[in-house]
Design a protein around this motif. Structure first.
Motif, PDB file in Angstrom:
ATOM      1  N   LEU A  77      -6.908   4.738  -4.727  1.00 48.31           N
ATOM      2  CA  LEU A  77      -7.934   4.658  -3.688  1.00 48.31           C
ATOM      3  C   LEU A  77      -7.937   5.864  -2.757  1.00 48.31           C
ATOM      4  O   LEU A  77      -8.877   6.044  -1.980  1.00 48.31           O
ATOM      5  CB  LEU A  77      -7.744   3.382  -2.863  1.00 48.31           C
ATOM      6  CG  LEU A  77      -8.126   2.067  -3.564  1.00 48.31           C
ATOM      7  CD1 LEU A  77      -7.663   0.874  -2.745  1.00 48.31           C
ATOM      8  CD2 LEU A  77      -9.632   2.005  -3.797  1.00 48.31           C
ATOM      9  N   THR A  78      -6.888   6.683  -2.808  1.00 45.56           N
ATOM     10  CA  THR A  78      -6.864   7.880  -1.963  1.00 45.56           C
ATOM     11  C   THR A  78      -7.812   8.960  -2.477  1.00 45.56           C
ATOM     12  O   THR A  78      -8.120   9.907  -1.743  1.00 45.56           O
ATOM     13  CB  THR A  78      -5.438   8.455  -1.890  1.00 45.56           C
ATOM     14  OG1 THR A  78      -4.987   8.772  -3.220  1.00 45.56           O
ATOM     15  CG2 THR A  78      -4.481   7.457  -1.251  1.00 45.56           C
ATOM     16  N   GLY A  79      -8.250   8.841  -3.726  1.00 46.68           N
ATOM     17  CA  GLY A  79      -9.190   9.807  -4.283  1.00 46.68           C
ATOM     18  C   GLY A  79     -10.602   9.575  -3.769  1.00 46.68           C
ATOM     19  O   GLY A  79     -10.869   8.692  -2.944  1.00 46.68           O
ATOM     20  N   SER A  80     -11.532  10.365  -4.289  1.00 46.15           N
ATOM     21  CA  SER A  80     -12.927  10.305  -3.820  1.00 46.15           C
ATOM     22  C   SER A  80     -13.827   9.508  -4.758  1.00 46.15           C
ATOM     23  O   SER A  80     -15.040   9.420  -4.522  1.00 46.15           O
ATOM     24  CB  SER A  80     -13.481  11.722  -3.667  1.00 46.15           C
ATOM     25  OG  SER A  80     -13.411  12.420  -4.906  1.00 46.15           O
ATOM     26  N   ALA A  81     -13.265   8.933  -5.820  1.00 48.66           N
ATOM     27  CA  ALA A  81     -14.089   8.203  -6.787  1.00 48.66           C
ATOM     28  C   ALA A  81     -14.703   6.974  -6.138  1.00 48.66           C
ATOM     29  O   ALA A  81     -14.069   6.287  -5.333  1.00 48.66           O
ATOM     30  CB  ALA A  81     -13.241   7.799  -7.988  1.00 48.66           C
ATOM     31  N   ARG A 136     -15.392   0.811  -5.472  1.00 54.21           N
ATOM     32  CA  ARG A 136     -14.271   1.079  -4.579  1.00 54.21           C
ATOM     33  C   ARG A 136     -14.011  -0.107  -3.647  1.00 54.21           C
ATOM     34  O   ARG A 136     -12.855  -0.478  -3.412  1.00 54.21           O
ATOM     35  CB  ARG A 136     -14.556   2.347  -3.766  1.00 54.21           C
ATOM     36  CG  ARG A 136     -13.581   2.585  -2.607  1.00 54.21           C
ATOM     37  CD  ARG A 136     -13.927   3.843  -1.853  1.00 54.21           C
ATOM     38  NE  ARG A 136     -13.582   5.003  -2.659  1.00 54.21           N
ATOM     39  CZ  ARG A 136     -12.377   5.566  -2.651  1.00 54.21           C
ATOM     40  NH1 ARG A 136     -11.413   5.068  -1.896  1.00 54.21           N
ATOM     41  NH2 ARG A 136     -12.124   6.614  -3.386  1.00 54.21           N
ATOM     42  N   GLU A 137     -15.081  -0.678  -3.103  1.00 58.70           N
ATOM     43  CA  GLU A 137     -14.906  -1.792  -2.157  1.00 58.70           C
ATOM     44  C   GLU A 137     -14.206  -2.975  -2.828  1.00 58.70           C
ATOM     45  O   GLU A 137     -13.334  -3.618  -2.231  1.00 58.70           O
ATOM     46  CB  GLU A 137     -16.257  -2.240  -1.610  1.00 58.70           C
ATOM     47  CG  GLU A 137     -16.954  -1.205  -0.744  1.00 58.70           C
ATOM     48  CD  GLU A 137     -17.667  -0.151  -1.582  1.00 58.70           C
ATOM     49  OE1 GLU A 137     -17.672  -0.294  -2.821  1.00 58.70           O
ATOM     50  OE2 GLU A 137     -18.207   0.804  -0.991  1.00 58.70           O
ATOM     51  N   ALA A 138     -14.591  -3.276  -4.086  1.00 56.69           N
ATOM     52  CA  ALA A 138     -13.977  -4.404  -4.791  1.00 56.69           C
ATOM     53  C   ALA A 138     -12.510  -4.125  -5.093  1.00 56.69           C
ATOM     54  O   ALA A 138     -11.654  -5.010  -4.975  1.00 56.69           O
ATOM     55  CB  ALA A 138     -14.736  -4.690  -6.087  1.00 56.69           C
ATOM     56  N   LEU A 139     -12.203  -2.880  -5.479  1.00 57.61           N
ATOM     57  CA  LEU A 139     -10.802  -2.544  -5.771  1.00 57.61           C
ATOM     58  C   LEU A 139      -9.959  -2.605  -4.504  1.00 57.61           C
ATOM     59  O   LEU A 139      -8.806  -3.049  -4.537  1.00 57.61           O
ATOM     60  CB  LEU A 139     -10.722  -1.157  -6.404  1.00 57.61           C
ATOM     61  CG  LEU A 139      -9.318  -0.738  -6.868  1.00 57.61           C
ATOM     62  CD1 LEU A 139      -8.809  -1.696  -7.938  1.00 57.61           C
ATOM     63  CD2 LEU A 139      -9.321   0.690  -7.403  1.00 57.61           C
ATOM     64  N   ALA A 140     -10.532  -2.177  -3.381  1.00 64.92           N
ATOM     65  CA  ALA A 140      -9.799  -2.247  -2.114  1.00 64.92           C
ATOM     66  C   ALA A 140      -9.469  -3.694  -1.756  1.00 64.92           C
ATOM     67  O   ALA A 140      -8.353  -4.005  -1.316  1.00 64.92           O
ATOM     68  CB  ALA A 140     -10.622  -1.592  -1.004  1.00 64.92           C
ATOM     69  N   VAL A 147      -6.678  -4.849  -4.063  1.00 67.40           N
ATOM     70  CA  VAL A 147      -5.369  -4.325  -3.668  1.00 67.40           C
ATOM     71  C   VAL A 147      -4.792  -5.116  -2.500  1.00 67.40           C
ATOM     72  O   VAL A 147      -3.612  -5.508  -2.505  1.00 67.40           O
ATOM     73  CB  VAL A 147      -5.471  -2.828  -3.315  1.00 67.40           C
ATOM     74  CG1 VAL A 147      -4.162  -2.323  -2.716  1.00 67.40           C
ATOM     75  CG2 VAL A 147      -5.809  -2.014  -4.549  1.00 67.40           C
ATOM     76  N   GLU A 148      -5.619  -5.356  -1.486  1.00 67.65           N
ATOM     77  CA  GLU A 148      -5.134  -6.106  -0.321  1.00 67.65           C
ATOM     78  C   GLU A 148      -4.771  -7.534  -0.706  1.00 67.65           C
ATOM     79  O   GLU A 148      -3.792  -8.090  -0.204  1.00 67.65           O
ATOM     80  CB  GLU A 148      -6.205  -6.100   0.778  1.00 67.65           C
ATOM     81  CG  GLU A 148      -6.505  -4.733   1.345  1.00 67.65           C
ATOM     82  CD  GLU A 148      -5.258  -4.033   1.863  1.00 67.65           C
ATOM     83  OE1 GLU A 148      -4.407  -4.707   2.486  1.00 67.65           O
ATOM     84  OE2 GLU A 148      -5.120  -2.824   1.644  1.00 67.65           O
ATOM     85  N   ALA A 187      -1.420  -7.435  -2.478  1.00 74.39           N
ATOM     86  CA  ALA A 187      -0.332  -7.198  -1.522  1.00 74.39           C
ATOM     87  C   ALA A 187       0.015  -8.471  -0.758  1.00 74.39           C
ATOM     88  O   ALA A 187       1.193  -8.778  -0.529  1.00 74.39           O
ATOM     89  CB  ALA A 187      -0.721  -6.084  -0.548  1.00 74.39           C
ATOM     90  N   LEU A 188      -1.009  -9.234  -0.382  1.00 75.94           N
ATOM     91  CA  LEU A 188      -0.760 -10.491   0.325  1.00 75.94           C
ATOM     92  C   LEU A 188      -0.068 -11.508  -0.578  1.00 75.94           C
ATOM     93  O   LEU A 188       0.845 -12.227  -0.149  1.00 75.94           O
ATOM     94  CB  LEU A 188      -2.080 -11.067   0.845  1.00 75.94           C
ATOM     95  CG  LEU A 188      -2.724 -10.312   2.014  1.00 75.94           C
ATOM     96  CD1 LEU A 188      -4.129 -10.831   2.271  1.00 75.94           C
ATOM     97  CD2 LEU A 188      -1.873 -10.445   3.268  1.00 75.94           C
ATOM     98  N   ILE A 189      -0.495 -11.579  -1.837  1.00 81.30           N
ATOM     99  CA  ILE A 189       0.132 -12.502  -2.781  1.00 81.30           C
ATOM    100  C   ILE A 189       1.596 -12.133  -2.998  1.00 81.30           C
ATOM    101  O   ILE A 189       2.473 -13.002  -3.048  1.00 81.30           O
ATOM    102  CB  ILE A 189      -0.636 -12.507  -4.112  1.00 81.30           C
ATOM    103  CG1 ILE A 189      -2.024 -13.130  -3.925  1.00 81.30           C
ATOM    104  CG2 ILE A 189       0.130 -13.267  -5.190  1.00 81.30           C
ATOM    105  CD1 ILE A 189      -2.905 -13.050  -5.139  1.00 81.30           C
ATOM    106  N   ALA A 190       1.865 -10.826  -3.120  1.00 76.12           N
ATOM    107  CA  ALA A 190       3.246 -10.385  -3.330  1.00 76.12           C
ATOM    108  C   ALA A 190       4.137 -10.729  -2.148  1.00 76.12           C
ATOM    109  O   ALA A 190       5.330 -10.997  -2.319  1.00 76.12           O
ATOM    110  CB  ALA A 190       3.277  -8.877  -3.589  1.00 76.12           C
TER     111      ALA A 190
END
Length: 235
Positions: free
Chosen positions: A75-79, A98-102, A105-106, A109-112
């Motif tokens: 997600l740090t890239g510009s794609a 990008r919005e869906a992948l973000a 990811v969150e 992270a919460l599940i983990a």
């Protein structure tokens, strides 16, 4: 009484003793069999199933923990879109915005970290009970936040309706401030350790970085450190 007269009596006593011993042995054996039948197995199927379930859950958690940093780096890239392959669906590859992948990811992270996750559309308005549940706090605490103006809401009759966008804004601010506190705590712990002439191992540094990013909570961080110490002590 002569020796010849005493001999049949002795034989009769020996026979009686043998019968008594045999009967006692049969009773003891019967009781032993009953105890053996009643004794539970050391690893019943239900226990094995629970252990397997815990193992699978732990494996999934570790997989998520390993995947989250990679997805954050992506997600740090510009794609604007990303290609995600689902192996279980016949290796189907799809484009994910990008919005869906973000959000993914969150969520991972919460599940983990052991938190429960609920996806809510930003256009919705929530009751105070729903908002408190989404934020992971009690309803009285949420009401205090509303009264302080930390989260926007409007009145519908005598009931409050919480704006989801404002709720998410408050959550992001809290996460940012918590991340800042975590980074400060990690920097302080590393600085104190190095000031004492000790070196922080690479594994510990990795765990501390994950804690600073919010991917590990304090309990998980302590558990990992304890497991590593126990393993080294055993070696």
């Amino acid at each position: 009484m002569t020796h010849q007269e005493q001999e049949p009596i002795r034989q009769k006593k020996r026979a009686t003793a043998d019968v008594t011993t045999t009967s006692a042995y049969e009773i003891l054996t019967s009781r032993t069999r009953k105890r053996l039948r009643k004794r539970p197995t050391e690893d019943p199927p239900a226990l094995r199933g629970a252990q397997a379930q815990r193992t699978r859950k732990e494996q999934r958690r570790r997989t998520v923990e390993e995947a989250v940093p990679c997805l954050r780096d992506a997600l740090t890239g510009s794609a604007e879109t990303f290609h995600v392959t689902v192996a279980e669906a016949g290796k189907v590859t799809m484009e994910v915005p990008r919005e869906a992948l973000a959000v993914l990811v969150e969520t991972m992270a919460l599940i983990a970290s052991g938190s429960s996750v609920e996806v809510i559309a930003k256009s919705m308005e929530l009751s105070t009970i729903q908002a408190a549940k989404a934020l992971g706090v009690s309803r009285p605490h949420l009401v205090k936040l509303l009264d302080k103006g930390a989260i926007e809401y409007r009145m519908v009759g005598t009931h409050r309706r919480v704006d989801v966008a404002s709720l998410e804004g408050y959550r992001r601010r809290e996460q940012y401030e918590q991340a800042q506190r975590r980074r400060a705590a990690v920097a302080s712990a590393i600085g104190s350790t190095e000031a004492e002439g000790l070196r922080v191992s690479a594994d510990t540094t990795t765990d501390l970085d994950a804690y600073a990013r919010g991917e590990l909570d304090a309990a998980a961080l302590r558990a990992r450190a304890l497991a590593r110490y126990t393993r080294k002590a055993a070696e």
